[in-house]
Design a protein around this motif. Sequence first.
Motif, PDB file in Angstrom:
ATOM      1  N   ILE A 138       0.717  -1.128   0.040  1.00  0.00           N
ATOM      2  CA  ILE A 138      -0.178   0.048   0.081  1.00  0.00           C
ATOM      3  C   ILE A 138       0.980   1.181  -0.003  1.00  0.00           C
ATOM      4  CG2 ILE A 138      -1.493   1.530   1.438  1.00  0.00           C
ATOM      5  CD1 ILE A 138      -2.977  -1.153   2.451  1.00  0.00           C
ATOM      6  N   ASN A 139       0.650   2.077  -1.021  1.00  0.00           N
ATOM      7  CA  ASN A 139       1.151   3.548  -0.727  1.00  0.00           C
ATOM      8  C   ASN A 139       0.027   4.500  -0.709  1.00  0.00           C
ATOM      9  OD1 ASN A 139       3.120   2.035  -3.296  1.00  0.00           O
ATOM     10  ND2 ASN A 139       4.254   2.982  -1.423  1.00  0.00           N
ATOM     11  N   ALA A 140      -0.091   5.434   0.377  1.00  0.00           N
ATOM     12  CA  ALA A 140      -1.159   6.071   0.622  1.00  0.00           C
ATOM     13  C   ALA A 140      -0.624   7.853   1.051  1.00  0.00           C
ATOM     14  CB  ALA A 140      -2.017   5.685   1.608  1.00  0.00           C
ATOM     15  N   VAL A 141      -1.438   8.589   0.500  1.00  0.00           N
ATOM     16  CA  VAL A 141      -1.464   9.926   1.158  1.00  0.00           C
ATOM     17  C   VAL A 141      -2.607  10.175   2.027  1.00  0.00           C
ATOM     18  CG1 VAL A 141      -1.352  12.427   0.687  1.00  0.00           C
ATOM     19  CG2 VAL A 141      -0.273  10.610  -0.892  1.00  0.00           C
ATOM     20  N   VAL A 142      -2.346  10.839   3.197  1.00  0.00           N
ATOM     21  CA  VAL A 142      -3.506  10.772   4.304  1.00  0.00           C
ATOM     22  C   VAL A 142      -3.517  12.157   4.694  1.00  0.00           C
ATOM     23  CG1 VAL A 142      -3.171   8.357   4.688  1.00  0.00           C
ATOM     24  CG2 VAL A 142      -1.907  10.136   6.244  1.00  0.00           C
ATOM     25  N   GLN A 143      -4.570  12.541   5.108  1.00  0.00           N
ATOM     26  CA  GLN A 143      -4.922  13.961   6.018  1.00  0.00           C
ATOM     27  C   GLN A 143      -5.488  13.655   7.401  1.00  0.00           C
ATOM     28  OE1 GLN A 143      -7.309  17.128   4.328  1.00  0.00           O
ATOM     29  NE2 GLN A 143      -5.623  18.661   4.834  1.00  0.00           N
ATOM     30  N   SER A 144      -5.007  14.331   8.288  1.00  0.00           N
ATOM     31  CA  SER A 144      -5.662  14.079   9.626  1.00  0.00           C
ATOM     32  C   SER A 144      -6.946  15.248   9.750  1.00  0.00           C
ATOM     33  CB  SER A 144      -4.656  14.244  10.837  1.00  0.00           C
ATOM     34  OG  SER A 144      -3.510  13.249  10.728  1.00  0.00           O
ATOM     35  N   ALA A 145      -7.646  14.962  10.823  1.00  0.00           N
ATOM     36  CA  ALA A 145      -8.625  15.936  10.869  1.00  0.00           C
ATOM     37  C   ALA A 145      -8.389  17.464  11.102  1.00  0.00           C
ATOM     38  CB  ALA A 145      -9.634  15.205  11.908  1.00  0.00           C
ATOM     39  N   ASP A 146      -6.947  17.321  11.826  1.00  0.00           N
ATOM     40  CA  ASP A 146      -6.598  18.893  12.055  1.00  0.00           C
ATOM     41  C   ASP A 146      -5.692  19.606  11.064  1.00  0.00           C
ATOM     42  OD1 ASP A 146      -4.150  17.560  12.017  1.00  0.00           O
ATOM     43  OD2 ASP A 146      -3.703  18.090  14.081  1.00  0.00           O
ATOM     44  N   GLY A 147      -5.701  19.029   9.716  1.00  0.00           N
ATOM     45  CA  GLY A 147      -4.988  19.351   8.475  1.00  0.00           C
ATOM     46  C   GLY A 147      -3.672  19.003   8.270  1.00  0.00           C
ATOM     47  N   SER A 148      -3.128  18.315   9.217  1.00  0.00           N
ATOM     48  CA  SER A 148      -1.951  17.909   8.997  1.00  0.00           C
ATOM     49  C   SER A 148      -1.997  16.569   8.106  1.00  0.00           C
ATOM     50  CB  SER A 148      -1.173  17.149  10.260  1.00  0.00           C
ATOM     51  OG  SER A 148      -1.893  16.571  11.058  1.00  0.00           O
ATOM     52  N   ALA A 154      -7.532   2.085   2.161  1.00  0.00           N
ATOM     53  CA  ALA A 154      -6.342   2.062   1.185  1.00  0.00           C
ATOM     54  C   ALA A 154      -6.553   1.135   0.227  1.00  0.00           C
ATOM     55  CB  ALA A 154      -5.042   1.762   1.923  1.00  0.00           C
ATOM     56  N   LEU A 155      -7.171  -0.022   0.358  1.00  0.00           N
ATOM     57  CA  LEU A 155      -7.157  -1.121  -0.450  1.00  0.00           C
ATOM     58  C   LEU A 155      -8.132  -0.808  -1.495  1.00  0.00           C
ATOM     59  CD1 LEU A 155      -7.385  -4.179   2.022  1.00  0.00           C
ATOM     60  CD2 LEU A 155      -5.291  -3.663   0.578  1.00  0.00           C
ATOM     61  N   ASN A 156      -9.106  -0.050  -1.166  1.00  0.00           N
ATOM     62  CA  ASN A 156     -10.156   0.281  -2.051  1.00  0.00           C
ATOM     63  C   ASN A 156     -10.205   1.526  -2.685  1.00  0.00           C
ATOM     64  OD1 ASN A 156     -12.038  -2.297  -1.929  1.00  0.00           O
ATOM     65  ND2 ASN A 156     -11.699  -1.709   0.320  1.00  0.00           N
ATOM     66  N   SER A 157      -9.202   2.341  -2.581  1.00  0.00           N
ATOM     67  CA  SER A 157      -9.410   3.927  -2.736  1.00  0.00           C
ATOM     68  C   SER A 157      -9.045   3.792  -4.502  1.00  0.00           C
ATOM     69  CB  SER A 157      -8.141   4.598  -2.043  1.00  0.00           C
ATOM     70  OG  SER A 157      -7.910   5.624  -2.660  1.00  0.00           O
ATOM     71  N   LYS A 158      -7.996   3.217  -4.834  1.00  0.00           N
ATOM     72  CA  LYS A 158      -7.560   3.352  -6.187  1.00  0.00           C
ATOM     73  C   LYS A 158      -7.348   4.920  -6.615  1.00  0.00           C
ATOM     74  CE  LYS A 158      -9.803  -0.773  -7.763  1.00  0.00           C
ATOM     75  NZ  LYS A 158     -10.347  -1.390  -6.583  1.00  0.00           N
ATOM     76  N   GLY A 159      -6.808   5.607  -5.543  1.00  0.00           N
ATOM     77  CA  GLY A 159      -6.489   7.041  -5.846  1.00  0.00           C
ATOM     78  C   GLY A 159      -7.549   7.950  -5.463  1.00  0.00           C
ATOM     79  N   SER A 160      -8.827   7.356  -5.464  1.00  0.00           N
ATOM     80  CA  SER A 160      -9.754   8.059  -4.712  1.00  0.00           C
ATOM     81  C   SER A 160      -9.718   8.614  -3.271  1.00  0.00           C
ATOM     82  CB  SER A 160     -11.045   7.825  -5.237  1.00  0.00           C
ATOM     83  OG  SER A 160     -11.107   7.775  -6.582  1.00  0.00           O
ATOM     84  N   PRO A 161     -10.047   9.778  -2.867  1.00  0.00           N
ATOM     85  CA  PRO A 161     -10.112  10.058  -1.365  1.00  0.00           C
ATOM     86  C   PRO A 161     -11.395   9.528  -0.792  1.00  0.00           C
ATOM     87  CG  PRO A 161      -9.865  12.025  -2.439  1.00  0.00           C
ATOM     88  CD  PRO A 161     -10.238  10.946  -3.548  1.00  0.00           C
ATOM     89  N   ILE A 162     -10.877   8.541   0.364  1.00  0.00           N
ATOM     90  CA  ILE A 162     -11.952   7.950   1.257  1.00  0.00           C
ATOM     91  C   ILE A 162     -11.966   8.573   2.682  1.00  0.00           C
ATOM     92  CG2 ILE A 162     -12.674   5.905   2.085  1.00  0.00           C
ATOM     93  CD1 ILE A 162     -11.922   4.289  -0.196  1.00  0.00           C
ATOM     94  N   ASP A 163     -13.185   8.719   3.081  1.00  0.00           N
ATOM     95  CA  ASP A 163     -13.383   9.383   4.360  1.00  0.00           C
ATOM     96  C   ASP A 163     -13.250   8.254   5.468  1.00  0.00           C
ATOM     97  OD1 ASP A 163     -14.285  10.570   6.874  1.00  0.00           O
ATOM     98  OD2 ASP A 163     -15.252  12.252   5.685  1.00  0.00           O
ATOM     99  N   VAL A 164     -12.540   7.989   6.275  1.00  0.00           N
ATOM    100  CA  VAL A 164     -12.288   7.211   7.285  1.00  0.00           C
ATOM    101  C   VAL A 164     -13.546   7.265   8.151  1.00  0.00           C
ATOM    102  CG1 VAL A 164     -11.215   5.962   9.092  1.00  0.00           C
ATOM    103  CG2 VAL A 164      -9.941   6.847   6.983  1.00  0.00           C
ATOM    104  N   GLU A 165     -13.925   8.508   8.412  1.00  0.00           N
ATOM    105  CA  GLU A 165     -14.945   8.634   9.387  1.00  0.00           C
ATOM    106  C   GLU A 165     -16.254   8.152   9.084  1.00  0.00           C
ATOM    107  OE1 GLU A 165     -14.663   9.686  12.593  1.00  0.00           O
ATOM    108  OE2 GLU A 165     -12.667  10.459  12.685  1.00  0.00           O
ATOM    109  N   LYS A 166     -16.476   8.462   7.646  1.00  0.00           N
ATOM    110  CA  LYS A 166     -17.712   7.936   6.988  1.00  0.00           C
ATOM    111  C   LYS A 166     -17.811   6.400   6.945  1.00  0.00           C
ATOM    112  CE  LYS A 166     -18.990  12.199   4.403  1.00  0.00           C
ATOM    113  NZ  LYS A 166     -19.193  12.635   3.228  1.00  0.00           N
TER     114      LYS A 166
END
Length: 378
Positions: A238-248, A361-373
């Motif tokens: 898996i290679n992923a770019v992520v963002q935290s709720a605080d913007g980091s 990450a397994l299902n993203s295929k490059g599209s952003p996924i909201d973990v909270e949702k």
Amino acid sequence: MAPTGIAILGSGIFAKEAHLPAIATVGPSVVELKAIYSRSEKGAASLAEDAQAALKLASRPDVYFDAAPNGNLDALLARPDIQAVIVVLPITTQPGIIRKALAAGKHVLSEKPVAPDVASGLELIKDYETDYKPKGLIWRVAENFETETSYQIAAKAIKDGKIGKVSYYNARVVNYMDTSSKWYNTPWRTIPDYQGGFLLDGGVHTLAALRVMLPSPIKTVSGFASLNREFLKPEDTINAVVQSADGSHGVLDLTWGAPTASAAEHASKGITIVGTDGWLSVDSVKILDGPKSVGGMRVTVVTAQKDKDGNVTGETEEINEQVSDGVPNELQFLVNAINGSDNGLGTPLGALRDVAFIEAALNSKGSPIDVEKLMKLA
């Protein structure tokens, strides 16, 4: 206070190599291993003999297995002298056994991941919250990275402001797996019936470490997953770019599909978190414990020194090395919680966030996924 009577459910590698030493470390004044269950008599008997030697017991713990009408799992769970069980079974087997143990009135420490996917994890947690937690039963997930002292030290350094406000972070795991590995040569890992293979089984560790250290949870995941070595199906990287709720934000690279052992040995690995006033890293190291070298972690915290105008004039560095202690801590914290002193570590919902990242990450295929949702809608 009398020791808590416990049983181990499962007789695999980790039960022998991690949980038995953890029981020995915690000590007989805290826990007493009374029984071992496995599907086969051979597996249960073998671990019982190992337990007798490792714990210096006068006799081996009682053995329970499926083919014994009066000595199966139901019989073990009916024993009033066993207050808690450690569940060390295949990923897809664990939810049913957790429910069975809770229904029998036992406290539970279950190995990570909490469930094979978010949907089944939410159902399991709902059952616990509704039916068993109100009865005073404790269920904790044995995610040893969450309870490692080193990660707790790093988390405190961030909370104390030693690196300022977290800006960005990265985590990199590079593992080489071959068909002769003891970790590969277990049937449920060789032909996994759950998403992600080793990425789920091992990848949740890194997410747990970040969950402990980051002041804000990972909210959005955009990544790609791939299979690079055929025998590691369904995916190994898996290679992923992520963002935290605080913007980091950060970059996470996880692979069990390194092409050679040297790649895993020499590739840059570990976790780095950068803030407005410094940075820290956590890396695996070998530490001398008496005459032998054992696994441990090094936490490096670097803080910028500034003048009155905010210009950087230098930096200070703090280094802390700790022998790995996550597995004994899991057990000790479970017993503490049973006895009314809960530090909040090892909650099933927290562990499910780690599964949610892997699933996203397994299902993203490059599209952003909201973990909270994902956690709410699965």
